[in-house]
Design a protein around this motif. Structure first.
Motif, PDB file in Angstrom:
ATOM      1  N   SER A 237       0.881  -1.319  -0.050  1.00 37.71           N
ATOM      2  CA  SER A 237       0.108  -0.022  -0.070  1.00 37.71           C
ATOM      3  C   SER A 237       0.897   1.212  -0.048  1.00 37.71           C
ATOM      4  O   SER A 237       2.031   1.373   0.853  1.00 37.71           O
ATOM      5  N   ASP A 238       0.373   2.073  -0.934  1.00 38.67           N
ATOM      6  CA  ASP A 238       1.219   3.504  -0.769  1.00 38.67           C
ATOM      7  C   ASP A 238       0.579   4.231   0.656  1.00 38.67           C
ATOM      8  O   ASP A 238      -0.463   3.681   1.281  1.00 38.67           O
ATOM      9  N   ILE A 239       1.059   5.308   0.996  1.00 39.80           N
ATOM     10  CA  ILE A 239       0.614   6.113   1.934  1.00 39.80           C
ATOM     11  C   ILE A 239      -0.328   7.273   1.779  1.00 39.80           C
ATOM     12  O   ILE A 239      -1.394   7.073   2.395  1.00 39.80           O
ATOM     13  N   GLU A 240      -0.071   8.130   0.815  1.00 41.57           N
ATOM     14  CA  GLU A 240      -0.638   8.963   0.418  1.00 41.57           C
ATOM     15  C   GLU A 240      -1.882   8.745  -0.289  1.00 41.57           C
ATOM     16  O   GLU A 240      -1.597   8.318  -1.729  1.00 41.57           O
ATOM     17  N   MET A 241      -3.053   8.594  -0.059  1.00 36.85           N
ATOM     18  CA  MET A 241      -4.335   8.306  -1.033  1.00 36.85           C
ATOM     19  C   MET A 241      -5.353   9.212  -0.561  1.00 36.85           C
ATOM     20  O   MET A 241      -5.700   9.299   0.467  1.00 36.85           O
TER      21      MET A 241
END
Length: 312
Positions: A237-241
């Protein structure tokens, strides 16, 4: 404006609360654009630039900033907004110096506005047909006006394309290892493609989602149909979303008895000890900075290795 970076420690207090701060700026018109403050090192007046022979037209030159040679990218030109930056050259231009994807670069903009605090729940996927939608990861409203949040990873990929192919030795390691589905969560189209390329190189099955809420809904539905670990091996998973960031997604997974045993690898363009600390706080299994296909492959193989599972 450059002083706001000195306050970054105060800004970290909202991380894990599904909030972020955006630096607002303009590219020669009234439309406001945004970038996450955590990607920004400083904002400075446009410095003297040295031209590099053979460089792309959207790279306006390089500048020496704090002892480092930094490329300065014409952000309006990179996004295809021809005329916007060109009509606004000269005095008053600013450079937003950023650090992400293990690189430092400056983005030339016409003006910098201010910093705003927003909730990720109020950040939405971009509407199609805006003309710049391929360079946007999200939009939000500030003071009843639309703010377009730029996919700076895509912009950087035009200037400096990153490889996605996994080395032969790692592909051989993966051939002797079984894994269930890999869940990929990232709002950037470019980042998703990069991760997909690495996972495909390992020969593993995967499914992609563009934000944390979309991924969480999939995991909850999967758990309602049976043990989720029978279906999902690992979450990258990315952090900024938009809607739900990676920290909040991890927290929600760990708080759900049916999901809490899932392996989670946070994979972000942001780097530094702060993220390593947050990984421990929210309960993720590992953190990796974007983007190196072999490093990602090693991390995936490490998280999916089962000594008690026979190869085949």
């Amino acid at each position: 404006m450059s002083q706001f970076i000195d306050d970054v420690n105060q800004r970290t207090q909202m991380v894990g609360q599904n909030r972020m701060e955006l630096l607002l700026f303009h590219l020669g018109g009234s439309q406001a654009f945004g970038i996450n403050v955590f990607k920004v090192r400083e904002v400075i007046p446009s410095p003297p630039l040295r031209q590099l022979p053979g460089s792309m037209s959207l790279v306006r030159g390089v500048a020496t900033l704090r002892g480092r040679t930094v490329p300065i990218i014409d952000l309006a030109r990179a996004m295809g907004l021809r005329g916007a930056a060109a009509a606004d050259t000269g005095a008053g231009q600013k450079v937003v110096v950023t650090e992400f994807n293990r690189a430092i670069q400056g983005f030339l903009v016409s003006a910098v506005d201010r910093i705003v605090n927003v909730n990720w729940q109020d950040v939405k996927s971009p509407p199609r047909g805006t003309g710049t939608d391929s360079f946007l990861v999200a939009v939000t409203e500030i003071d009843n006006k639309l703010v377009e949040i730029i996919d700076v990873e895509r912009v950087l990929s035009i200037v400096n394309p990153l490889p996605t192919e996994v080395s032969a030795s790692l592909r051989e390691d993966a051939a002797s290892q079984q894994a269930r589905k890999i869940v990929i969560v990232d709002d950037s189209v470019v980042a998703r493609k990069q991760i997909e390329g690495a996972i495909q190189g390992l020969g593993f099955d995967y499914q992609t989602f563009k934000d944390g809420l979309e991924a969480l809904e999939f995991l909850e539905q999967t758990a309602a149909e049976g043990p989720v670990r029978d279906v999902v091996e690992l979450i990258i998973s990315d952090i900024e979303m938009p809607r739900m960031d990676g920290y909040t997604l991890t927290t929600r997974i760990r708080d759900n008895p049916e999901l809490q045993d899932l392996k989670i690898l946070l994979h972000s363009s942001l780097s530094g000890e702060f993220n390593t600390d947050m990984v421990r706080r929210v309960g993720a299994d590992a953190f990796l900075s974007k983007f190196d296909p072999d490093e990602l492959a090693v991390a995936v193989l490490d998280q999916t290795r089962h000594p008690d599972r026979p190869p085949g």
